[in-house]
Every structure is written in C-alpha cells, then in structure tokens.
Design a protein around this motif. Structure first.
Motif, mmCIF file in Angstrom:
data_model
loop_
_atom_site.group_PDB
_atom_site.id
_atom_site.type_symbol
_atom_site.label_atom_id
_atom_site.label_comp_id
_atom_site.label_asym_id
_atom_site.label_seq_id
_atom_site.Cartn_x
_atom_site.Cartn_y
_atom_site.Cartn_z
ATOM 1 N N ASP A 71 0.679 -1.015 -0.163
ATOM 2 C CA ASP A 71 0.225 0.054 -0.153
ATOM 3 C C ASP A 71 0.702 1.247 -0.327
ATOM 4 O O ASP A 71 1.845 1.266 0.992
ATOM 5 C CB ASP A 71 -0.576 -0.192 1.348
ATOM 6 C CG ASP A 71 -1.889 -1.181 1.758
ATOM 7 O OD1 ASP A 71 -2.719 -1.631 0.175
ATOM 8 O OD2 ASP A 71 -2.059 -2.333 1.735
ATOM 9 N N ARG A 127 -2.373 -3.542 -9.159
ATOM 10 C CA ARG A 127 -2.880 -5.323 -8.119
ATOM 11 C C ARG A 127 -3.313 -6.284 -9.575
ATOM 12 O O ARG A 127 -3.763 -6.178 -11.027
ATOM 13 C CB ARG A 127 -3.730 -5.238 -7.441
ATOM 14 C CG ARG A 127 -3.083 -4.038 -6.066
ATOM 15 C CD ARG A 127 -4.463 -4.531 -5.337
ATOM 16 N NE ARG A 127 -3.961 -3.536 -4.558
ATOM 17 C CZ ARG A 127 -3.076 -3.480 -3.676
ATOM 18 N NH1 ARG A 127 -3.021 -4.596 -3.233
ATOM 19 N NH2 ARG A 127 -3.071 -2.128 -2.155
ATOM 20 N N GLN A 180 7.176 3.677 3.372
ATOM 21 C CA GLN A 180 5.489 3.910 3.610
ATOM 22 C C GLN A 180 4.597 4.778 4.815
ATOM 23 O O GLN A 180 3.672 5.302 4.360
ATOM 24 C CB GLN A 180 4.974 2.796 3.686
ATOM 25 C CG GLN A 180 3.334 2.217 3.391
ATOM 26 C CD GLN A 180 3.420 0.845 3.831
ATOM 27 O OE1 GLN A 180 3.752 0.455 5.122
ATOM 28 N NE2 GLN A 180 2.286 -0.087 3.311
ATOM 29 N N LYS A 196 -7.809 9.131 0.752
ATOM 30 C CA LYS A 196 -6.705 7.704 0.266
ATOM 31 C C LYS A 196 -6.595 6.668 1.731
ATOM 32 O O LYS A 196 -6.088 6.010 1.618
ATOM 33 C CB LYS A 196 -5.282 8.365 -0.194
ATOM 34 C CG LYS A 196 -5.566 8.428 -1.758
ATOM 35 C CD LYS A 196 -4.381 8.807 -2.074
ATOM 36 C CE LYS A 196 -4.025 9.485 -3.649
ATOM 37 N NZ LYS A 196 -2.559 9.011 -3.860
ATOM 38 N N ASP A 201 -5.293 -0.378 5.973
ATOM 39 C CA ASP A 201 -3.674 -0.386 5.169
ATOM 40 C C ASP A 201 -2.734 -1.138 6.585
ATOM 41 O O ASP A 201 -1.293 -1.405 6.151
ATOM 42 C CB ASP A 201 -3.742 0.650 4.308
ATOM 43 C CG ASP A 201 -4.170 0.917 3.752
ATOM 44 O OD1 ASP A 201 -4.752 0.100 3.189
ATOM 45 O OD2 ASP A 201 -4.179 1.864 2.583
#
Ligand code: ATP
Ligand code: MG
Length: 272
Positions: A71, A127, A180, A196, A201
């Motif tokens: 992610d 993906r 991340q 988002k 996540d």
C-alpha cells in the motif's frame, strides 16, 4: 542516460532477497540532480506516446503491464506519470480489488483473463492475479497447498498469453517500511489526501515481513523469459517514474512495430 533495464530484471531462477535491494538507489541518475531528473520525464512521456500510437495503429501486438506494490507503493502515481498523454482509446487500466461474491465463486484467474489486452491494446493491471498468492497467502484466505499450486498455474497462464501474442512486463515497486509510514502519514495529515487513507492498510503494514517474504517468493518463482519481473527502487518517486518509463519504452521498442502500409494509390487521391 544509458539506462540498462537488465539491472532491475529478475533473471529466471534467481532467488530474490528484497532486503538486499536499496529502495532509494538511483544507479542511472545522480540523486542530487533530482530537478533534472524530473525535467527529463516529459521526453520519456513523448516516446511512450509515439510508441503507444504505433502499437494501436499497427494493431498486431498486445501488451500487458502488471504493477504490484505494498500500500502507498505508488501504483497510481506511476500510472498517472508514465502514461500521461497516451491515447486513451488504446490504453486501459484494470484495478483488482477485493473479489466480489461472483468472482469468488469462480477460479481466481476468471476475473483476470477477462481484462487482458486485445490486439493493439496496452493494459495496466493495478494489482493482479498475484494478489492470490500475496494477500491471500499472508491473510490465510486459502490453505498453503492451494496457494502454492498457484505459482505453477500463473506461470502457465502467462505462458499461454505470451504464446498467443501478448508481451508481458511485470513491475514490483519496492518501497521501504519507513517510506510507507511517511506516505500513510501524509494521507492522514493532508486533508485532500484523507480520502486515500484506510485504517485497513495498517493490517498489511503490521505484517511487513510476511508480505516481503511473499513478494520474494512471487519474484523468485514467477519471473520467466516470457513474463519477466522488474524490481524498481521506488522511494524516490521521480526516479521510479524514469525507471518504469524506460522499461516500458525499451520493451515496446523491442517489438519492431511499423505503421500499416498505406492503401495503394494514395498519391493519386484528390479530395474535392
Ligand atoms: P490505493 O493504493 O490507492 O489504496 P489499492 O490498490 O490499495 O489502491 P484498494 O481498493 O484500497 O486499492 O485495495 C484493494 C484491496 O483489495 C487490497 O487490500 C488488496 O490486497 C485486495 N485484494 C485484491 N485482490 C484480492 C484478492 N484476490 N483476494 C483478496 N483481497 C484482494
Ligand atoms: Mg488501498
């Protein structure tokens, strides 16, 4: 920039150790020249645009680009930057979310096969079928015997696509756990990025090691001559955009495409 894409290629049979690949490295660009790097992207976008026009005009090849990442790994941003300016008629993005009930009631490749490119098309998988050996494995959605078999199916599925005329390029955007964190934090802090942010996540983030292991197996087991994986250091977005563009441009260049020959006698045509 002489950009050697083989630097990023996972050679068939290689055992990949992701911890040994620096997510911030920029071997083909001086990291201090970030602004020049950014300024170079429009040149690559133009090359991409003309190659894609040729692909579409010729209508002979089919191109499949598979994008995978953790992610906030930059899949969306890569697609936006690398394909800016291409002809939307010939390019399509297929995003694979959590499967619907109907999709789950079929084999895992069923929904994927329907989205593969047709003649002249370039399709980006945001993906892909690889989720079925990544999230499905780590979250134990099916048992090990079942997901392990899938490496074989996937290789054979891709071999079939390649045999029938599809060029396949698979790209793993390699970010660090720290990067991340920064990107997820920005989604929390900046109001126009809030949409988002998904608390969900944080679940894969907590299983970072297991996901890296699952990615390593994917890269080691499924990189083939006909459907190679490339591992792109992706902490620096500007470099990632250059690297992914180069890989796609060099791949399209290798297809030896040509515009279809014009109708005979075009030079005699008078339009009144
Ligand atoms: P963004 O980076 O913008 O959040 P995304 O690709 O994460 O985009 P989402 O809709 O947030 O898109 O997430 C899709 C989710 O669907 C991911 O968590 C992914 O792991 C999950 N998913 C995809 N395919 C499968 C699958 N076959 N089985 C289970 N989960 C899947
Ligand atoms: Mg998401």
């Amino acid at each position: 920039m002489a950009f050697d894409i083989d630097e990023y290629l996972v050679k068939p049979g290689d055992k990949v150790d992701l911890s040994g690949i620096d997510t911030r490295s920029t071997p083909f660009w001086d990291p201090d020249d970030k602004e020049e790097g950014k300024a170079h992207l429009p040149d690559l976008q133009q090359r991409m645009e003309s190659l894609q026009e040729l692909l579409w005009a010729e209508g002979r090849n089919r191109v499949l680009v598979v994008l995978q990442a953790m992610d906030a790994g930059g899949k969306d941003g890569t697609i936006r930057h690398v394909f800016e300016g291409v002809n939307p008629s010939g390019v399509r993005v297929a995003a694979f979310k959590r499967p619907s009930e109907k999709e789950l009631s079929h084999d895992y490749l069923w929904r994927v096969h329907q989205e593969v490119p047709g003649d002249g098309e370039l399709v980006v998988f945001n993906r892909s079928h690889y989720e079925d050996v990544l999230v499905v494995r780590v979250e134990e959605l099916v048992d090990e015997e079942r997901w392990r078999r899938r490496f074989r199916h996937i290789v054979e599925f891709e071999r079939m696509l390649a045999d029938e005329g599809t060029t396949i390029v698979k790209i793993y955007l390699h970010i660090s756990k720290d990067e991340q964190k920064e990107r997820l934090q920005a989604r929390l802090d900046e109001p126009n990025k809030n949409w988002k942010f998904e608390t969900g996540d944080l679940v894969p983030r907590a299983k970072w090691k297991q996901y890296q292991q699952a990615f390593e197996d994917v890269l080691s087991e499924t990189s083939t001559e006909f459907a190679p994986w490339y591992v792109i250091p992706a902490d620096r977005k500007w470099y990632r955009n250059l690297a992914v563009s180069e890989i796609l441009i060099q791949t399209l260049d290798g297809l030896d495409m040509a515009y279809p020959p014009p109708e005979e006698g075009l030079d005699q045509v008078v339009i009144d």
